[in-house]
Design a protein around this motif. Sequence first.
Motif, short mmCIF file in Angstrom:
data_model
loop_
_atom_site.label_atom_id
_atom_site.label_comp_id
_atom_site.label_asym_id
_atom_site.label_seq_id
_atom_site.Cartn_x
_atom_site.Cartn_y
_atom_site.Cartn_z
N SER A 4 0.82 -1.20 0.00
CA SER A 4 0.00 0.00 0.00
C SER A 4 0.86 1.25 0.00
O SER A 4 1.99 1.27 0.50
N GLY A 5 0.29 2.31 -0.58
CA GLY A 5 0.99 3.59 -0.61
C GLY A 5 1.31 4.11 0.78
O GLY A 5 2.36 4.73 0.99
N ASP A 6 0.42 3.86 1.75
CA ASP A 6 0.66 4.34 3.11
C ASP A 6 1.89 3.68 3.72
O ASP A 6 2.68 4.35 4.41
N LYS A 7 2.07 2.39 3.48
CA LYS A 7 3.24 1.70 4.02
C LYS A 7 4.53 2.21 3.38
O LYS A 7 5.55 2.41 4.05
N ILE A 8 4.49 2.42 2.07
CA ILE A 8 5.67 2.93 1.37
C ILE A 8 6.00 4.34 1.85
O ILE A 8 7.15 4.69 2.10
N ARG A 9 4.97 5.15 2.02
CA ARG A 9 5.16 6.52 2.51
C ARG A 9 5.81 6.52 3.89
O ARG A 9 6.73 7.29 4.17
N HIS A 10 5.35 5.63 4.74
CA HIS A 10 5.91 5.52 6.09
C HIS A 10 7.39 5.16 6.04
O HIS A 10 8.20 5.69 6.81
N ARG A 11 7.76 4.27 5.14
CA ARG A 11 9.15 3.85 5.04
C ARG A 11 10.04 5.00 4.57
O ARG A 11 11.14 5.20 5.06
N PRO A 121 2.94 2.41 -6.13
CA PRO A 121 2.18 1.16 -6.04
C PRO A 121 1.54 0.74 -7.37
O PRO A 121 1.55 -0.44 -7.73
N GLN A 122 0.98 1.71 -8.11
CA GLN A 122 0.38 1.43 -9.42
C GLN A 122 1.08 2.29 -10.47
O GLN A 122 0.59 3.37 -10.84
N PRO A 123 2.23 1.83 -10.96
CA PRO A 123 3.04 2.67 -11.84
C PRO A 123 2.33 3.11 -13.11
O PRO A 123 2.51 4.26 -13.56
#
Length: 205
Positions: A4-11, A121-123
Amino acid sequence: MSVSGDKIRHRYDRLAPWFDSLEGFLEGLIFRRLRKRLWAQVQGEHVLEVGVGTGKNFAFYPDRARMTAIDFSPKMLEQAKRKRERKQLDVHLDLMDVQSLAYADNSFDTVIASFVFCSVPQPRKGLKEIYRVLKPGGQLLLLEHVLSSNKMMAKLMNLLNPLMVRLVGANINRQTVKNVQACPFKSILVDPTSSDMIKLIRAVK
């Protein structure tokens, strides 16, 4: 691997204070030279940088263009804002996701991104949004790492990809050239001097 975008953003938020240091060696050895080549192709009056990160490309911004830059990580954008103030650059920074750009159709002469679509997430959704906001005849410039064409290396990259996504939120096995080709660009050129796993791509609307 879908995360998810939220998880990637957090990282990326977590890595932001140390991001420049973590990539410092590769930046000096390889990436800076490639960034310079990418930015030398910028054309037009209004330019959008997608995935500005900490502002690594600020040194290559064209003098006469009106610059807009976005990132989906608030902490990365904070680093870019600090760097903007230190360098006294005239660039408008927005917190925004490339998958949902808040700009009108046909807004930009050039859209540019470096090592960004490994983390989207969805390139294809993001690339279609870029296509939408480009002016007719405008260009997309990409510097991206991609899945190797070597079968053994590709197998290893696919094997390691879940770990890399968990650690830094970046996929190392994206097929970005194919993703660009899936969009309705008029012409697509992959720099023939590109390496197997790092590609310079130019697509024209």
